[in-house]
Design an enzyme around this catalytic site. Structure first.
Site, PDB file in Angstrom:
ATOM      1  N   CYS A  14       0.872  -1.172   0.000  1.00  0.00           N
ATOM      2  CA  CYS A  14       0.000   0.000   0.000  1.00  0.00           C
ATOM      3  C   CYS A  14       0.913   1.227   0.000  1.00  0.00           C
ATOM      4  O   CYS A  14       2.090   1.109  -0.316  1.00  0.00           O
ATOM      5  CB  CYS A  14      -0.986  -0.008   1.176  1.00  0.00           C
ATOM      6  SG  CYS A  14      -0.255   0.224   2.819  1.00  0.00           S
ATOM      7  N   ASN A  17       2.407   1.495   4.330  1.00  0.00           N
ATOM      8  CA  ASN A  17       2.704   0.231   5.006  1.00  0.00           C
ATOM      9  C   ASN A  17       2.390   0.284   6.505  1.00  0.00           C
ATOM     10  O   ASN A  17       3.094  -0.305   7.318  1.00  0.00           O
ATOM     11  CB  ASN A  17       4.159  -0.183   4.753  1.00  0.00           C
ATOM     12  CG  ASN A  17       4.485  -1.613   5.151  1.00  0.00           C
ATOM     13  OD1 ASN A  17       5.576  -1.898   5.614  1.00  0.00           O
ATOM     14  ND2 ASN A  17       3.556  -2.533   4.977  1.00  0.00           N
ATOM     15  N   CYS A  19      -1.384   0.517   7.365  1.00  0.00           N
ATOM     16  CA  CYS A  19      -2.800   0.132   7.490  1.00  0.00           C
ATOM     17  C   CYS A  19      -3.127  -1.097   6.636  1.00  0.00           C
ATOM     18  O   CYS A  19      -3.264  -2.194   7.158  1.00  0.00           O
ATOM     19  CB  CYS A  19      -3.727   1.280   7.086  1.00  0.00           C
ATOM     20  SG  CYS A  19      -3.769   2.668   8.242  1.00  0.00           S
ATOM     21  N   ARG A  20      -3.226  -0.899   5.331  1.00  0.00           N
ATOM     22  CA  ARG A  20      -3.732  -1.958   4.455  1.00  0.00           C
ATOM     23  C   ARG A  20      -2.755  -3.110   4.237  1.00  0.00           C
ATOM     24  O   ARG A  20      -3.111  -4.267   4.412  1.00  0.00           O
ATOM     25  CB  ARG A  20      -4.146  -1.362   3.107  1.00  0.00           C
ATOM     26  CG  ARG A  20      -5.290  -0.370   3.235  1.00  0.00           C
ATOM     27  CD  ARG A  20      -5.527   0.381   1.949  1.00  0.00           C
ATOM     28  NE  ARG A  20      -4.414   1.304   1.681  1.00  0.00           N
ATOM     29  CZ  ARG A  20      -4.242   1.947   0.532  1.00  0.00           C
ATOM     30  NH1 ARG A  20      -5.090   1.774  -0.463  1.00  0.00           N
ATOM     31  NH2 ARG A  20      -3.226   2.770   0.367  1.00  0.00           N
ATOM     32  N   SER A  21      -1.522  -2.797   3.849  1.00  0.00           N
ATOM     33  CA  SER A  21      -0.602  -3.899   3.524  1.00  0.00           C
ATOM     34  C   SER A  21      -0.174  -4.724   4.739  1.00  0.00           C
ATOM     35  O   SER A  21      -0.141  -5.955   4.639  1.00  0.00           O
ATOM     36  CB  SER A  21       0.603  -3.410   2.710  1.00  0.00           C
ATOM     37  OG  SER A  21       1.317  -2.394   3.364  1.00  0.00           O
ATOM     38  N   ASP A 130      -8.014   3.390   1.410  1.00  0.00           N
ATOM     39  CA  ASP A 130      -7.139   3.737   2.528  1.00  0.00           C
ATOM     40  C   ASP A 130      -8.006   4.251   3.675  1.00  0.00           C
ATOM     41  O   ASP A 130      -8.681   5.270   3.538  1.00  0.00           O
ATOM     42  CB  ASP A 130      -6.153   4.819   2.091  1.00  0.00           C
ATOM     43  CG  ASP A 130      -5.067   5.081   3.117  1.00  0.00           C
ATOM     44  OD1 ASP A 130      -5.230   4.680   4.289  1.00  0.00           O
ATOM     45  OD2 ASP A 130      -4.055   5.694   2.751  1.00  0.00           O
TER      46      ASP A 130
END
Length: 160
Positions: A14, A17, A19-21, A130
């Site tokens: 993301c 690095n 939150c999402r990934s 995000d």
């Protein structure tokens, strides 16, 4: 993914690095552990920017993950050109991440870069949004998408 090349390493990407990934990495690790594949598939995450390097996952994502029994571990890092050679499947969380990864890629490794939501079957989203500037529901939605797509990726790993 072609059946001839087994997937033995995954990289979730993301922007920052945090939150999402890292959440994708942690969802996938749990699925791999539950399937008895934790020792045979490498799982990591990175961001397209280095702004948060060294930071743990966002505390709000950690809270959302713990509600689902997911430990949110990891330390933010920036994706490198070497990552694109090293990993079998590189998963971009949104179109901007996908474009950034393609810009870093070579003709030999660009085929490994995929949009994460292409693996989702329960949700029509084309990007993992995000959640950084939103409320708690945004983090829950991200985890819903990640669980959906990671289950499909697990099936591909098991059949390769």
């Amino acid at each position: 993914m072609a059946k001839s090349h087994p997937i033995t390493s995954l990289l979730f990407v993301c922007m920052g690095n945090i939150c999402r990934s890292p959440s994708g990495e942690n969802v996938m690790r749990k699925l791999l552990e539950d399937a008895g594949l934790a020792d045979s598939v490498k799982c990591d995450s990175a961001g397209t920017i280095g702004y948060h390097t060294g930071n743990p996952p966002d505390p709000r994502m950690t809270v959302a993950g713990k509600k689902r029994g997911l430990p949110m571990t990891g330390s933010a890092r920036q994706v490198t050109a070497e990552d694109l050679d090293e990993f079998d499947l590189i998963l971009a969380m949104d179109d901007a991440n996908y474009a950034d990864l393609l810009a870093l890629s070579t003709p030999e490794n660009e085929h490994k870069i995929k949009r994460f939501c292409d693996f989702c079957i329960q949700h029509p989203d084309t990007e993992v949004p995000d959640p950084y500037y939103g409320g708690a529901q945004g983090f829950e939605h991200v985890l819903d998408l990640l669980e959906d797509g990671c289950l499909q990726i697990l099936k591909e790993i098991q059949s390769s």
